[in-house]
Scaffold this motif. Structure first.
Motif, short mmCIF file in Angstrom:
data_model
loop_
_atom_site.label_atom_id
_atom_site.label_comp_id
_atom_site.label_asym_id
_atom_site.label_seq_id
_atom_site.Cartn_x
_atom_site.Cartn_y
_atom_site.Cartn_z
N GLU A 184 0.85 -1.20 0.00
CA GLU A 184 0.00 0.00 0.00
C GLU A 184 0.88 1.25 0.00
OE1 GLU A 184 -3.16 0.02 -0.45
OE2 GLU A 184 -3.53 -2.13 -0.21
N HIS A 200 -2.93 6.09 -3.88
CA HIS A 200 -4.00 6.82 -3.18
C HIS A 200 -4.25 8.20 -3.79
CE1 HIS A 200 -0.23 8.14 -1.37
NE2 HIS A 200 -0.85 9.20 -0.86
N GLN A 204 -10.13 9.70 -8.60
CA GLN A 204 -11.15 8.86 -7.98
C GLN A 204 -12.42 8.81 -8.84
OE1 GLN A 204 -10.37 7.11 -5.00
NE2 GLN A 204 -8.38 7.90 -5.65
#
Length: 411
Positions: A184, A200, A204
């Motif tokens: 991650e 991240h 999105q």
């Protein structure tokens, strides 16, 4: 030449292959799968070869954990061919998704961390037709403000809101820069794990068109967030086979009707660069690199028996640590100068400079006298480059480390 008389090949590619695989491959050159026909002669559409090809795909899918959302293809052209193919296929996808956008509104995002991502960006400029955005440029974060020597901090990455493509090169062979493969990009406390690709921060609310060039690290360790990639591609000639084969892992929504996209204004795509052609033809629309696929299959079978990418993750980590330790010793003695910043150093390609007039030549000559070749750095940067691909064993790495210590003691 017997196996015992072979040199140790630390070259960056085409690279070393396991002796046992090469010995097994000689049998297939004469008689593949008991057909009485050699692998270099057999029809690529024969049941024996297509069955073998399906087995190679299964080995990749099992060892990397490739989900059913993604297809696996085999083709030619190497990473350089995919610099073009990913642009054309993903622009076609973008055209079908957003037919009313103007060409100049269709952006391509590139993460620049070395020579290969720079070359991919150059091809994006040639073919993109719209906005070609540099997400981040590692040179701006380097020690001299002009070299590729780092993975930039996450805060410096600036993605476009709705690009057709987001490209990065996981391992840069020329400069020895590689992304961290932590699973991650943020930790349990919400902090960035620097050195990783910043998953991240991706746009999105959409299936991100993320393209990972894994040519020089494929099958050497697990691929973080594989399922979140639109395309992963790799030339085989580093870790799993001879030159000529390119392996593609393509998310199924990226296999689009490129002719339908062309009718809407997208650039027409040469038929053998179309992912739909590869999918419909099950990688044998035209003749694939049959021999390279055969040898890669033997390597992958051996990998599976050894423990797959988890096995190689352990071994490759140990190999890299041993070499970096002796390079550090050379730096402390003022004999070597490392290139890459801490936290961005490649496991696959370790680069440094031997300081002093004539010292690099002496280092390379001494290594060759001990049967170790392929250590000269890329012509664009010079220096020394030690490539530690899967076929290089710990024992061979130890021999190199011993030689380097001997060289340091002589200075």
């Amino acid at each position: 030449m017997s196996a015992a008389s072979r040199v140790i090949n630390f070259g960056a590619g085409p690279s070393a292959l396991p002796d046992s695989v090469l010995q097994e491959a000689t049998k297939g050159l004469l008689n593949f799968e008991n057909t009485g026909i050699g692998i270099a002669e057999i029809s690529h559409r024969s049941p024996e070869f297509t069955s073998y090809l399906a087995g190679v795909e299964a080995l990749i899918r099992q060892q990397l954990g490739v989900p059913s959302t993604h297809s696996i293809f085999f083709t030619q052209g190497g990473g350089t061919g995919q610099f073009s193919a990913v642009v054309l296929n993903l622009l076609a996808r973008h055209r079908l998704l957003y037919p009313d956008l103007r060409d100049e509104e269709r952006g391509l995002d590139y993460v620049l961390t070395g020579s290969w991502s720079k070359a991919a960006h150059t091809e994006g400029l040639r073919l993109g037709g719209g906005q070609v955005n540099i997400v981040v440029d590692g040179r701006l974060h380097s020690k001299d403000a002009k070299s590729f020597d780092n993975i930039p901090p996450h805060a410096s990455f600036k993605f476009s809101p709705n690009p057709a493509l987001i490209y990065y090169c996981e391992n840069e062979t020329v400069h020895g820069v590689q992304f961290n493969h932590a699973p991650e990009s943020i930790d349990s406390e919400g902090k960035s794990v620097e050195g990783t690709f910043p998953f991240h921060l991706l746009p999105q609310g959409q299936l991100a068109p993320l393209v990972g060039d894994y040519s020089s690290s494929f099958m050497s360790r697990p691929i973080p967030r594989l399922a979140d990639h639109a395309v992963i591609y790799a030339g085989a000639q580093k870790n799993i086979g001879p030159a000529g084969l390119t392996i593609l892992i393509v998310r199924n929504d990226c296999i689009v009707d490129v002719d339908a996209a062309a009718k809407l204004g997208a650039q027409p795509i040469p038929i053998t660069l179309s992912y739909k052609t590869l999918a419909d033809g099950k990688s044998v629309y035209n003749t694939p690199p049959v021999l390279a696929i055969y040898i890669s299959g033997l390597v992958l079978k051996r990998n599976s028996e050894l423990g797959g990418v988890k096995y190689y993750e352990r071994v490759n980590k140990k190999k890299a640590e041993k070499v970096y330790e002796v390079v550090r010793e050379g730096e402390e003695k003022g004999v070597f100068r490392g290139h890459v910043q801490e936290g961005s150093r490649s496991w696959m390609n370790i680069v440094f400079v031997v300081l002093g007039d004539g010292k690099e030549k002496a280092f390379l000559q001494g290594a060759e006298e001990k049967g170790m070749t392929g250590l000269k750095g890329h012509r664009s940067v010079g220096g020394i480059r030690i490539s530690l691909y899967n076929a290089i064993t710990e024992e061979q790495t130890d021999k190199l480390v011993a030689y380097i210590r001997e060289f340091l003691e002589s200075q």
